[in-house]
Design an enzyme around this catalytic site. Structure first.
Site, PDB file in Angstrom:
ATOM      1  N   ASP A 140      34.203  40.070  46.709  1.00 46.29           N
ATOM      2  CA  ASP A 140      34.299  39.677  45.307  1.00 46.29           C
ATOM      3  C   ASP A 140      34.960  40.784  44.495  1.00 46.29           C
ATOM      4  O   ASP A 140      34.762  41.970  44.758  1.00 46.29           O
ATOM      5  CB  ASP A 140      32.907  39.379  44.733  1.00 46.29           C
ATOM      6  CG  ASP A 140      31.978  40.578  44.768  1.00 46.29           C
ATOM      7  OD1 ASP A 140      31.737  41.176  43.700  1.00 46.29           O
ATOM      8  OD2 ASP A 140      31.496  40.939  45.859  1.00 46.29           O
ATOM      9  N   SER A 141      35.787  40.375  43.511  1.00 46.90           N
ATOM     10  CA  SER A 141      36.432  41.295  42.586  1.00 46.90           C
ATOM     11  C   SER A 141      37.259  42.335  43.357  1.00 46.90           C
ATOM     12  O   SER A 141      38.142  41.965  44.129  1.00 46.90           O
ATOM     13  CB  SER A 141      35.378  41.953  41.691  1.00 46.90           C
ATOM     14  OG  SER A 141      35.970  42.587  40.579  1.00 46.90           O
ATOM     15  N   ALA A 142      36.974  43.631  43.204  1.00 45.31           N
ATOM     16  CA  ALA A 142      37.682  44.637  43.988  1.00 45.31           C
ATOM     17  C   ALA A 142      37.449  44.419  45.480  1.00 45.31           C
ATOM     18  O   ALA A 142      38.315  44.730  46.302  1.00 45.31           O
ATOM     19  CB  ALA A 142      37.232  46.036  43.581  1.00 45.31           C
ATOM     20  N   ILE A 168      35.901  35.872  45.783  1.00 46.21           N
ATOM     21  CA  ILE A 168      35.389  35.482  44.476  1.00 46.21           C
ATOM     22  C   ILE A 168      36.045  36.389  43.434  1.00 46.21           C
ATOM     23  O   ILE A 168      35.947  37.609  43.528  1.00 46.21           O
ATOM     24  CB  ILE A 168      33.862  35.634  44.404  1.00 46.21           C
ATOM     25  CG1 ILE A 168      33.171  34.777  45.473  1.00 46.21           C
ATOM     26  CG2 ILE A 168      33.343  35.279  43.012  1.00 46.21           C
ATOM     27  CD1 ILE A 168      31.710  35.153  45.705  1.00 46.21           C
TER      28      ILE A 168
END
Length: 306
Positions: A140-142, A168
């Site tokens: 998710d994200s980074a 995500i």
């Protein structure tokens, strides 16, 4: 509203004084002090070559599929403790063991170190007896950036060719210009345009992994070798352009990509699945995707050519 009042103001403060000694490294430790929600998952501490990890398995989990999970946190913060609940839910939804990698972070280490830790996690799963086509890389994200880059690195080094990638709200484009021009630059409930600009300059200073055969961003990489991909993102978040551009680049490379944009959600909303029904639904979709791409071929259904 909570994200706007708390998280966004912290991000805004960081953007105004990014050189202060912000306690990002302590966030995961503080999360580990909080009472855990009751879970029946079996949790096994793991030591990889250069970092910690955790093997999470819901009761009765299939021994024929596994997920390598790279957590989010802007390459600076969060870790195993902040993402354990998500891993437990994902293990149950996907009927798979989940290895959360507590990879090395900025600024003490380079992003290439985090990618190496992801590859180390893949090796650990392979050593447990899983085959390439039984493994999905997620994040998710980074951690979405790291999921793509870890998979590309593993394929390039012929370590493994995972069955799929699930992300995500992934950060996929280090160039901020596309995001800053998007209408969500002023609508995102978590990040500000100023913080994105500061973060982009910070990434320039720490040197993204372009000097070891990796492209700076997943969207700029040669993507044709990648397996099927699933992406979930909020329709109102600052990283929506990253999700859409990655889906476009994957499609242009002939790679299947299932892009899901969720209205009315915050960045990385499945991390709050304990209180967000949409987060729980997104995790179920990811679980279905993992089951699909790791499904064994029924040999009895394969016809021999006449």
């Amino acid at each position: 509203m909570a994200s706007r009042l708390l998280v966004k103001n912290v991000v805004r403060a960081w953007a105004m004084q990014p050189n202060l000694n912000w306690p990002f490294a302590q966030v995961d430790g503080l999360a580990g002090l909080l009472p855990r929600l009751r879970s029946s998952a079996v949790i096994e501490p793991v030591r990889l070559e250069n970092c910690r990890a955790e093997w999470v398995r819901a009761p009765g989990t299939s021994p024929t599929r596994a997920i390598l999970y790279m957590h989010g946190g802007a390459f600076l913060t969060c870790g195993i403790n902040t993402h354990r609940a998500l891993a437990c839910r994902l293990s149950r939804a996907a009927d798979a063991g989940v290895l959360i990698v507590g990879y090395r972070k900025l600024p003490s280490h380079q992003i290439i170190d985090a990618i190496d830790d992801g590859v180390s996690g893949l090796n650990w799963i392979l050593q447990r007896g899983y085959d390439d086509d039984q493994i999905v890389v997620a994040g998710d994200s980074a951690g979405g950036y790291l999921a793509f880059m870890t998979t590309l690195a593993a394929i390039g080094a012929q370590v493994a060719s995972p069955a799929g990638i699930a992300t995500i709200s992934p950060f996929t484009d280090a160039d901020p210009s596309r995001k800053l021009k998007h209408r969500n630059a002023s609508r995102c409930s978590m990040f500000t345009a100023a913080a994105l600009s500061i973060f982009s300059r910070f990434l320039d200073e720490v040197k993204l992994p372009a000097n070891r055969g990796h492209d700076v961003s997943p969207v700029d990489a040669e993507l044709s070798s990648l397996p099927p991909v699933m992406i979930h993102a909020s329709s109102d978040e600052l990283l929506r352009p990253d999700a859409e551009l990655m889906a476009e680049r994957l499609a242009a490379s002939g790679v299947r990509c299932d892009l899901h944009l969720w209205d009315g959600q915050i960045h990385d909303f499945p991390i709050a699945a304990d209180i967000l029904p949409e987060g729980r639904r997104a995790i179920r979709y990811i679980g279905d995707f993992v089951r699909e791409v790791t499904a064994e071929v029924d040999a009895s259904a394969v016809r021999t050519p006449a």
